[in-house]
Design an enzyme around this catalytic site. Structure first.
Site, short mmCIF file in Angstrom:
data_model
loop_
_atom_site.label_atom_id
_atom_site.label_comp_id
_atom_site.label_asym_id
_atom_site.label_seq_id
_atom_site.Cartn_x
_atom_site.Cartn_y
_atom_site.Cartn_z
N HIS A 85 0.82 -1.22 0.00
CA HIS A 85 0.00 0.00 0.00
C HIS A 85 0.85 1.26 0.00
CE1 HIS A 85 -3.50 -2.50 1.83
NE2 HIS A 85 -3.34 -2.71 0.54
N GLY B 140 -1.64 -9.43 12.52
CA GLY B 140 -2.19 -8.10 12.76
C GLY B 140 -2.98 -7.52 11.63
N SER C 77 -6.94 -7.62 9.68
CA SER C 77 -8.35 -8.06 9.78
C SER C 77 -8.71 -8.93 8.58
CB SER C 77 -9.28 -6.85 9.86
OG SER C 77 -9.06 -6.01 8.73
P1 OAD Z 1 -7.32 -3.24 10.48
O1 OAD Z 1 -7.46 -2.08 11.41
O2 OAD Z 1 -8.42 -3.55 9.50
O3 OAD Z 1 -7.12 -4.57 11.36
C1 OAD Z 1 -6.21 -4.55 12.42
C2 OAD Z 1 -6.11 -5.98 12.92
O4 OAD Z 1 -5.06 -6.02 13.88
C3 OAD Z 1 -7.38 -6.48 13.60
O5 OAD Z 1 -7.68 -7.77 13.13
C4 OAD Z 1 -7.00 -6.51 15.09
O6 OAD Z 1 -7.63 -7.59 15.76
C5 OAD Z 1 -5.52 -6.74 15.02
N1 OAD Z 1 -4.75 -6.20 16.14
C6 OAD Z 1 -5.01 -5.12 16.91
N2 OAD Z 1 -4.02 -4.94 17.82
C7 OAD Z 1 -3.10 -5.94 17.60
C8 OAD Z 1 -1.86 -6.31 18.18
N3 OAD Z 1 -1.33 -5.60 19.19
N4 OAD Z 1 -1.20 -7.40 17.67
C9 OAD Z 1 -1.73 -8.12 16.64
N5 OAD Z 1 -2.90 -7.82 16.04
C10 OAD Z 1 -3.57 -6.75 16.52
O7 OAD Z 1 -5.94 -3.06 9.71
P2 OAD Z 1 -5.47 -3.79 8.40
O8 OAD Z 1 -5.95 -5.22 8.37
O9 OAD Z 1 -4.03 -3.57 8.28
O10 OAD Z 1 -5.48 0.09 3.36
O11 OAD Z 1 -6.24 -2.95 7.25
C11 OAD Z 1 -5.97 -3.28 5.91
C12 OAD Z 1 -6.03 -2.03 5.09
O12 OAD Z 1 -7.28 -1.34 5.28
C13 OAD Z 1 -5.00 -0.98 5.45
O13 OAD Z 1 -3.74 -1.28 4.90
C14 OAD Z 1 -5.60 0.25 4.79
C15 OAD Z 1 -7.04 0.09 5.19
O14 OAD Z 1 -7.89 0.57 4.20
C16 OAD Z 1 -5.22 1.23 2.63
O15 OAD Z 1 -5.05 2.28 3.16
C17 OAD Z 1 -5.19 1.00 1.16
#
Ligand code: OAD
Length: 256
Positions: free
Chosen positions: A129, A199, A201
């Site tokens: 990204h 980490g 979703s």
């Molecule tokens: P999310 O905010 O969607 O998900 C965060 C994940 O991390 C969740 O499943 C939480 O349960 C988990 N989590 C929280 N704290 C944690 C910790 N301390 N250790 C491990 N896991 C933890 O973020 P992403 O999945 O990265 O895209 O979101 C994907 C994309 O959506 C991002 O890259 C962004 C957004 O739109 C763009 O900007 C193009």
């Protein structure tokens, strides 16, 4: 999917990591959460709670109001620069070093734009990204790394073209991912025999698709996340812990 205890999963995964021919990792915002950078969706304090992504994280939003969008992204950029890599980032850099030292392959694919993996010493980082640390000219596409202080004006004029502006070098909703990053992630997902999903979703594609691709090509998947995700069923191991706790424990449990 095993229902082993966390300790049993940690030990089993540590053993598999020490033997894997090619390890691929996909990280999401959860890996940077313990560095104080907010995630997008998973908590009520998530970034998306404060604003509707469609109003700020799209090319149309930037075209309509480049001042507001660039100001918001510069605020996040400074937050990323002020943050420090946490134990999860450091453990992943150590895992890469150990894997390369035994002639294994290691590919770190990240959805994060904060460059904390690189600051922790990870070498093979594939930024699906883009990066908020670099900005690029809207006309020439040339990149620059602004200094660690607020941009002088909003929207920031481009140093590369009189009519250009600088925009963050991140992928906005509706934009294509960098082709070279997608190719590298695709190759690693197909070739790896062990895939760590940490980490994330697992709801944003094509990023989440690399978890499925690895699984479909015979890799064993491990999911490290306090919460379940729609792709938890693909995981041979699920470690319901924070990355900053689980990863150091996994590296420590690896045979010397
Ligand atoms: P999310 O905010 O969607 O998900 C965060 C994940 O991390 C969740 O499943 C939480 O349960 C988990 N989590 C929280 N704290 C944690 C910790 N301390 N250790 C491990 N896991 C933890 O973020 P992403 O999945 O990265 O895209 O979101 C994907 C994309 O959506 C991002 O890259 C962004 C957004 O739109 C763009 O900007 C193009």
């Amino acid at each position: 999917m095993s229902h082993a205890t966390t300790d049993e999963s940690v030990r089993a995964l540590a053993g598999a990591l020490a033997r894997a021919r090619h390890i691929a990792v996909l990280t999401g915002a959860g890996v940077s959460a313990e560095s104080g950078i907010r995630t997008f969706r998973d908590t009520m304090e998530g970034l998306w709670k404060e604003f509707d992504p469609a109003t700020l994280a799209t090319p149309r939003a930037f075209a309509r109001d480049p001042g507001t969008v660039s100001r918001w992204y510069d605020h996040r950029r400074l937050g990323c620069l002020a943050a420090e890599p946490n134990a999860a980032h450091n453990a992943l850099a150590e895992l890469e070093r150990r894997t390369l030292a035994r002639a294994g392959r290691f590919t770190l694919i990240t959805q994060n734009v904060d460059r904390l993996h690189q600051r922790a010493g990870s070498r093979s980082v594939v930024e699906l990204h883009g990066s908020i640390i670099e900005w690029r000219c809207t006309i020439t596409g040339r990149r620059t790394t602004p200094p660690a202080k607020p941009l002088p004006a909003f929207p920031p004029p481009s140093p590369f073209h009189p009519e250009g502006l600088l925009r963050p070098d991140v992928v906005w909703f509706g934009e294509m991912l960098p082709e070279s990053a997608v190719e590298a992630a695709d190759e690693a997902a197909r070739a790896c025999d062990l895939f760590l999903s940490i980490g994330t979703s697992s709801v944003v594609y094509p990023a989440a698709g690399f978890i499925e691709l690895a699984h479909d090509h015979g890799a064993r998947v491990a999911e490290i996340n306090p919460d379940a995700t729609p792709l938890s069923s693909r995981a041979a191991w699920t470690i319901r812990e924070k990355a900053g706790v689980a990863l150091p424990g996994i590296v420590a449990a690896m045979p010397a």
